[in-house]
Design a protein around this motif. Structure first.
Motif, PDB file in Angstrom:
ATOM      1  N   VAL A 174       0.841  -1.203   0.000  1.00 32.71           N
ATOM      2  CA  VAL A 174       0.000   0.000   0.000  1.00 32.71           C
ATOM      3  C   VAL A 174       0.875   1.251   0.000  1.00 32.71           C
ATOM      4  O   VAL A 174       0.516   2.253  -0.622  1.00 32.71           O
ATOM      5  CB  VAL A 174      -0.987  -0.022   1.195  1.00 32.71           C
ATOM      6  CG1 VAL A 174      -1.644   1.328   1.409  1.00 32.71           C
ATOM      7  CG2 VAL A 174      -2.038  -1.094   0.987  1.00 32.71           C
ATOM      8  N   GLN A 175       2.011   1.193   0.677  1.00 27.57           N
ATOM      9  CA  GLN A 175       2.950   2.331   0.662  1.00 27.57           C
ATOM     10  C   GLN A 175       3.443   2.605  -0.760  1.00 27.57           C
ATOM     11  O   GLN A 175       3.612   3.758  -1.139  1.00 27.57           O
ATOM     12  CB  GLN A 175       4.146   2.062   1.569  1.00 27.57           C
ATOM     13  CG  GLN A 175       3.862   2.214   3.037  1.00 27.57           C
ATOM     14  CD  GLN A 175       3.664   3.666   3.417  1.00 27.57           C
ATOM     15  OE1 GLN A 175       2.542   4.160   3.407  1.00 27.57           O
ATOM     16  NE2 GLN A 175       4.732   4.347   3.748  1.00 27.57           N
TER      17      GLN A 175
ATOM     18  N   GLU B 252       1.809   1.669  -3.590  1.00 29.19           N
ATOM     19  CA  GLU B 252       0.673   2.027  -4.441  1.00 29.19           C
ATOM     20  C   GLU B 252      -0.589   2.010  -3.586  1.00 29.19           C
ATOM     21  O   GLU B 252      -1.144   0.948  -3.295  1.00 29.19           O
ATOM     22  CB  GLU B 252       0.542   1.048  -5.614  1.00 29.19           C
ATOM     23  CG  GLU B 252      -0.664   1.277  -6.498  1.00 29.19           C
ATOM     24  CD  GLU B 252      -0.772   2.701  -7.019  1.00 29.19           C
ATOM     25  OE1 GLU B 252      -1.791   3.348  -6.729  1.00 29.19           O
ATOM     26  OE2 GLU B 252       0.148   3.168  -7.702  1.00 29.19           O
ATOM     27  N   ALA B 253      -1.034   3.186  -3.218  1.00 29.10           N
ATOM     28  CA  ALA B 253      -2.161   3.316  -2.288  1.00 29.10           C
ATOM     29  C   ALA B 253      -3.470   2.765  -2.837  1.00 29.10           C
ATOM     30  O   ALA B 253      -4.384   2.498  -2.066  1.00 29.10           O
ATOM     31  CB  ALA B 253      -2.342   4.782  -1.903  1.00 29.10           C
ATOM     32  N   THR B 254      -3.555   2.585  -4.141  1.00 29.02           N
ATOM     33  CA  THR B 254      -4.806   2.103  -4.728  1.00 29.02           C
ATOM     34  C   THR B 254      -4.738   0.635  -5.148  1.00 29.02           C
ATOM     35  O   THR B 254      -5.589   0.177  -5.911  1.00 29.02           O
ATOM     36  CB  THR B 254      -5.201   2.963  -5.941  1.00 29.02           C
ATOM     37  OG1 THR B 254      -4.175   2.856  -6.932  1.00 29.02           O
ATOM     38  CG2 THR B 254      -5.409   4.404  -5.545  1.00 29.02           C
TER      39      THR B 254
ATOM     40  N   ALA C 219      -4.650  -3.731  -0.095  1.00 32.30           N
ATOM     41  CA  ALA C 219      -5.552  -3.130   0.892  1.00 32.30           C
ATOM     42  C   ALA C 219      -6.451  -4.189   1.515  1.00 32.30           C
ATOM     43  O   ALA C 219      -6.678  -4.194   2.735  1.00 32.30           O
ATOM     44  CB  ALA C 219      -6.400  -2.045   0.231  1.00 32.30           C
TER      45      ALA C 219
END
Length: 176
Positions: A52-53, A55-57, A62
């Protein structure tokens, strides 16, 4: 490889992919998922958060981070499951987890909204959606809506054990 039950081969392939591009979150997300499937929850959480760090999406990262955080009773579990739900609003398992987590905190509203949003996508996820939504609505005190959802479940899936249990659990209902 994972679908064939070859976890070691899958892990090697994911590590090789991670070595090719250390800025790509997908291999880390895959390793996080593999860790989760092998019940190594701390590693799943760490790798999911690392992905997630990057690529937050990344929805898999996630999702895995959220489920690991919930299983570990992590203080940020509710935030993690909200993020996962926002990234994959059509994922019934994530919506159900959000509903359960929110209900534990005494606020069923987000769970009802998440489950209703899953339904709005029109995918047939079977009786489970009706059952979960009816339970969430009933917990919120929305008895009429819960009963309507239970009736829908009973009409569409009359022989499903969860539907029968739900129907019989509603006050004032005649056994199935």
């Amino acid at each position: 490889a994972l679908a064939l039950g070859e976890g070691d081969v899958a892990a090697q392939a994911l590590m090789a992919a991670a070595a090719l591009d250390n800025a790509d979150a997908r291999p880390l997300a895959g390793l996080a998922e593999l860790s989760f499937l092998t019940n190594d929850l701390p590693t799943a959480l760490r790798l999911g958060l690392d992905a997630v760090q990057l690529e937050a999406t990344e929805p898999t990262a996630a999702r895995v981070a959220a489920f690991a955080a919930l299983a570990l009773d992590h203080q940020d579990a509710m935030s993690a499951i909200r993020v996962a739900n926002n990234l994959a609003p059509d994922d019934f398992d994530v919506a159900r987890a959000l509903s359960e987590a929110a209900a534990c905190l005494g606020d069923g509203g987000p769970g009802v909204a998440a489950l209703e949003r899953v339904r709005s996508y029109g995918d047939d996820v079977g009786a489970a959606l009706h059952v979960e939504l009816a339970r969430a609505l009933f917990a919120q005190g929305r008895r009429a809506d819960a009963e309507l959802e239970a009736r829908l479940a009973r009409a569409r899936h009359p022989d499903d054990p969860e539907v029968i249990e739900l129907w019989n659990s509603l006050p004032g209902r005649v056994a199935h």
